[in-house]
Design a protein around this motif. Structure first.
Motif, short mmCIF file in Angstrom:
data_model
loop_
_atom_site.label_atom_id
_atom_site.label_comp_id
_atom_site.label_asym_id
_atom_site.label_seq_id
_atom_site.Cartn_x
_atom_site.Cartn_y
_atom_site.Cartn_z
N TYR A 8 -25.30 -28.69 53.84
CA TYR A 8 -24.52 -28.06 52.89
C TYR A 8 -25.44 -27.52 51.72
N SER A 9 -25.33 -26.58 51.21
CA SER A 9 -26.02 -26.22 49.84
C SER A 9 -25.09 -25.16 49.24
N LEU A 10 -24.98 -25.55 47.81
CA LEU A 10 -24.29 -24.75 46.86
C LEU A 10 -25.01 -23.86 46.13
N SER A 11 -26.34 -24.32 45.90
CA SER A 11 -27.12 -23.13 45.03
C SER A 11 -28.56 -22.95 45.57
N GLY A 12 -28.57 -23.24 47.01
CA GLY A 12 -29.72 -22.87 47.82
C GLY A 12 -30.87 -23.67 47.87
N ASN A 13 -30.90 -24.79 47.24
CA ASN A 13 -32.04 -25.76 47.46
C ASN A 13 -32.05 -26.42 48.80
N THR A 14 -31.11 -26.90 49.34
CA THR A 14 -30.85 -27.53 50.57
C THR A 14 -30.94 -26.58 51.54
N ARG A 15 -30.44 -25.37 51.46
CA ARG A 15 -30.61 -24.21 52.55
C ARG A 15 -32.38 -23.86 52.70
N ALA A 44 -18.16 -26.16 35.75
CA ALA A 44 -16.95 -26.29 36.53
C ALA A 44 -17.21 -26.88 37.84
N GLN A 45 -18.49 -26.60 38.38
CA GLN A 45 -18.95 -27.45 39.49
C GLN A 45 -19.18 -28.85 39.43
N ILE A 46 -19.66 -29.29 38.24
CA ILE A 46 -19.96 -30.73 37.92
C ILE A 46 -18.58 -31.29 37.88
N PRO A 79 -27.01 -32.01 49.39
CA PRO A 79 -27.50 -32.23 47.78
C PRO A 79 -26.80 -33.54 47.46
N ILE A 80 -27.51 -34.12 46.26
CA ILE A 80 -26.61 -35.43 45.68
C ILE A 80 -25.73 -34.90 44.69
N TRP A 81 -24.65 -35.43 44.76
CA TRP A 81 -23.55 -35.01 43.70
C TRP A 81 -23.13 -36.59 43.42
N ASN A 82 -22.96 -36.49 41.95
CA ASN A 82 -22.78 -38.00 41.56
C ASN A 82 -23.38 -39.04 42.12
N SER A 83 -24.65 -39.03 42.30
CA SER A 83 -25.34 -40.01 43.05
C SER A 83 -24.99 -40.14 44.53
N LYS A 84 -24.16 -39.40 45.12
CA LYS A 84 -23.98 -39.50 46.50
C LYS A 84 -24.11 -38.11 47.30
N SER A 109 -31.93 -33.41 45.12
CA SER A 109 -31.46 -33.64 43.84
C SER A 109 -32.15 -33.26 42.91
N ALA A 110 -31.41 -33.51 41.54
CA ALA A 110 -32.23 -32.95 40.29
C ALA A 110 -33.31 -33.86 39.84
N GLY A 111 -32.81 -35.34 40.04
CA GLY A 111 -33.62 -36.36 39.44
C GLY A 111 -34.36 -37.39 40.51
N GLY A 112 -34.07 -37.16 41.79
CA GLY A 112 -34.76 -38.23 42.95
C GLY A 112 -33.99 -39.46 43.18
N LEU A 135 -36.69 -32.49 45.74
CA LEU A 135 -36.26 -32.29 44.43
C LEU A 135 -35.88 -30.87 44.11
N ASP A 136 -34.91 -30.59 43.37
CA ASP A 136 -34.36 -29.25 43.07
C ASP A 136 -35.37 -28.29 42.49
N ARG A 137 -35.61 -27.25 42.87
CA ARG A 137 -36.66 -26.49 42.27
C ARG A 137 -36.83 -26.07 40.78
C1 LIG Z 1 -21.48 -31.57 41.29
C2 LIG Z 1 -22.67 -31.77 41.23
C3 LIG Z 1 -23.14 -33.25 40.74
C4 LIG Z 1 -24.43 -33.61 40.81
N1 LIG Z 1 -24.90 -34.70 40.64
C5 LIG Z 1 -26.18 -35.17 40.65
C6 LIG Z 1 -26.53 -36.46 40.67
O1 LIG Z 1 -25.69 -37.20 40.57
N2 LIG Z 1 -28.00 -36.67 40.47
C7 LIG Z 1 -28.83 -35.86 40.73
O2 LIG Z 1 -30.38 -36.14 40.65
N3 LIG Z 1 -28.50 -34.50 40.85
C8 LIG Z 1 -27.20 -34.19 40.88
N4 LIG Z 1 -26.90 -32.73 40.89
C9 LIG Z 1 -27.98 -31.88 41.15
C10 LIG Z 1 -28.14 -31.37 42.62
O3 LIG Z 1 -28.25 -32.53 43.56
C11 LIG Z 1 -29.42 -30.29 42.79
O4 LIG Z 1 -29.02 -29.48 41.88
C12 LIG Z 1 -29.67 -29.99 44.25
O5 LIG Z 1 -30.85 -29.41 44.42
C13 LIG Z 1 -28.54 -28.89 44.46
O6 LIG Z 1 -28.77 -28.54 45.96
P1 LIG Z 1 -28.24 -27.05 46.59
O7 LIG Z 1 -29.06 -26.00 45.61
O8 LIG Z 1 -28.58 -27.06 47.83
O9 LIG Z 1 -26.74 -27.02 46.18
C14 LIG Z 1 -25.48 -32.61 40.97
C15 LIG Z 1 -25.04 -31.04 41.20
C16 LIG Z 1 -23.85 -30.77 41.34
C17 LIG Z 1 -23.47 -29.35 41.59
#
Ligand SMILES: Cc1cc2nc3c(=O)[nH]c(=O)nc-3n(C[C@H](O)[C@H](O)[C@H](O)COP(=O)(O)O)c2cc1C
Length: 160
Positions: A8-15, A44-46, A79-84, A109-112, A135-137
Motif C-alpha cells: 500500500y502506498s499513499l505518497s509513492g515511497n512504498t510503491r 488531513a491524512q495524519i 508505510p508506518i502510520w502512527n508507529s504501526k 517511514s519518515a524516521g525509521g 526511509l521516506d525520500r
Molecule cells: C497518517 C500518517 C501517519 C504517519 N506516521 C508516521 C510515524 O508514526 N512514524 C514515521 O516515521 N513516519 C510516519 N509517517 C510517514 C510515512 O511513514 C512516510 O512518509 C512513508 O514514506 C510514506 O510512504 P508512502 O509514500 O508509500 O505512502 C506517517 C504518514 C502518514 C500519512
C-alpha cells in the motif's frame, strides 16, 4: 518460486521500493487500494490515517487483480502510520492464507522507528523471515535505501 509483492502506498515511497524489489526478484506486483480514498492534504491524512490506526479500523479494499493462491511467497510493503503498519495491510492480512504466505516485510517511514509496527504485525505473520526498514525520500538517509533493498533481496533469495 512464484513471488508476489503486495503493498500500500499513499505518497509513492512504498510503491517505488515495491517496484524495485519486484523487478529484482522477477515478481508480480499488487497494489492495495481502499474503496474510500484518503484526503489529499497531509494534515488531513495524519488526522484520518492516525485515527484509523488508533481505532484498529479495517477498511474495505478494492477488488484485487491477483489471486494469492497462485503464489508461493508474498513480500509485503507498508508505510508506518502512527508507529504501526497501515489499515489497508491489516485488511489484506485478514485472509489467513495470504498471511501465511508472507515471508518478507518492508516498512517505509519518515524516521525509521519500526519497533511497534513490527510487534503489531509479526503476530499475524507466522512465516516471516526477512525484514527491511526503508526511509521516506525526504529523509537524507534514504540514500541508503538501495543498498538496504539489495540486502533484503539477498536474504529473500537465500532463505527461500
Ligand atoms: C497518517 C500518517 C501517519 C504517519 N506516521 C508516521 C510515524 O508514526 N512514524 C514515521 O516515521 N513516519 C510516519 N509517517 C510517514 C510515512 O511513514 C512516510 O512518509 C512513508 O514514506 C510514506 O510512504 P508512502 O509514500 O508509500 O505512502 C506517517 C504518514 C502518514 C500519512
Amino acid at each position: 518460486m512464484k513471488r508476489l509483492v503486495v503493498y500500500y502506498s499513499l505518497s509513492g515511497n512504498t510503491r517505488e521500493a515495491a517496484q524495485k524489489i519486484a523487478n529484482k526478484l522477477d515478481a508480480d506486483l499488487l497494489e492495495l487500494e481502499t474503496v474510500k480514498a484518503m484526503p489529499k492534504s497531509f494534515a488531513a491524512q495524519i488526522f484520518v490515517g492516525g485515527g484509523q490506526v488508533v481505532m484498529n479500523h479495517i477498511p474495505k479494499l478494492k477488488p484485487m487483480d491477483k489471486d494469492v493462491n497462485n503464489y508461493d511467497e508474498i513480500i509485503l510493503g507498508s508505510p508506518i502510520w502512527n508507529s504501526k503498519g497501515v489499515p489497508a495491510i491489516n485488511a489484506f492480512l485478514q485472509d489467513e492464507n495470504a498471511a501465511k504466505k508472507v515471508t518478507s516485510l518492508f516498512f517505509l517511514s519518515a524516521g525509521g522507528d519500526t519497533k511497534k509496527g513490527l510487534e503489531a504485525i509479526t503476530t499475524k505473520l507466522p512465516n516471516l523471515r526477512n525484514k527491511a526498514s526503508l526511509l521516506d525520500r525526504k529523509n537524507e538517509n534514504s540514500k541508503d535505501n538501495d543498498s538496504k533493498i539489495e540486502g533484503f533481496i539477498a536474504e529473500i533469495t537465500q532463505n527461500a
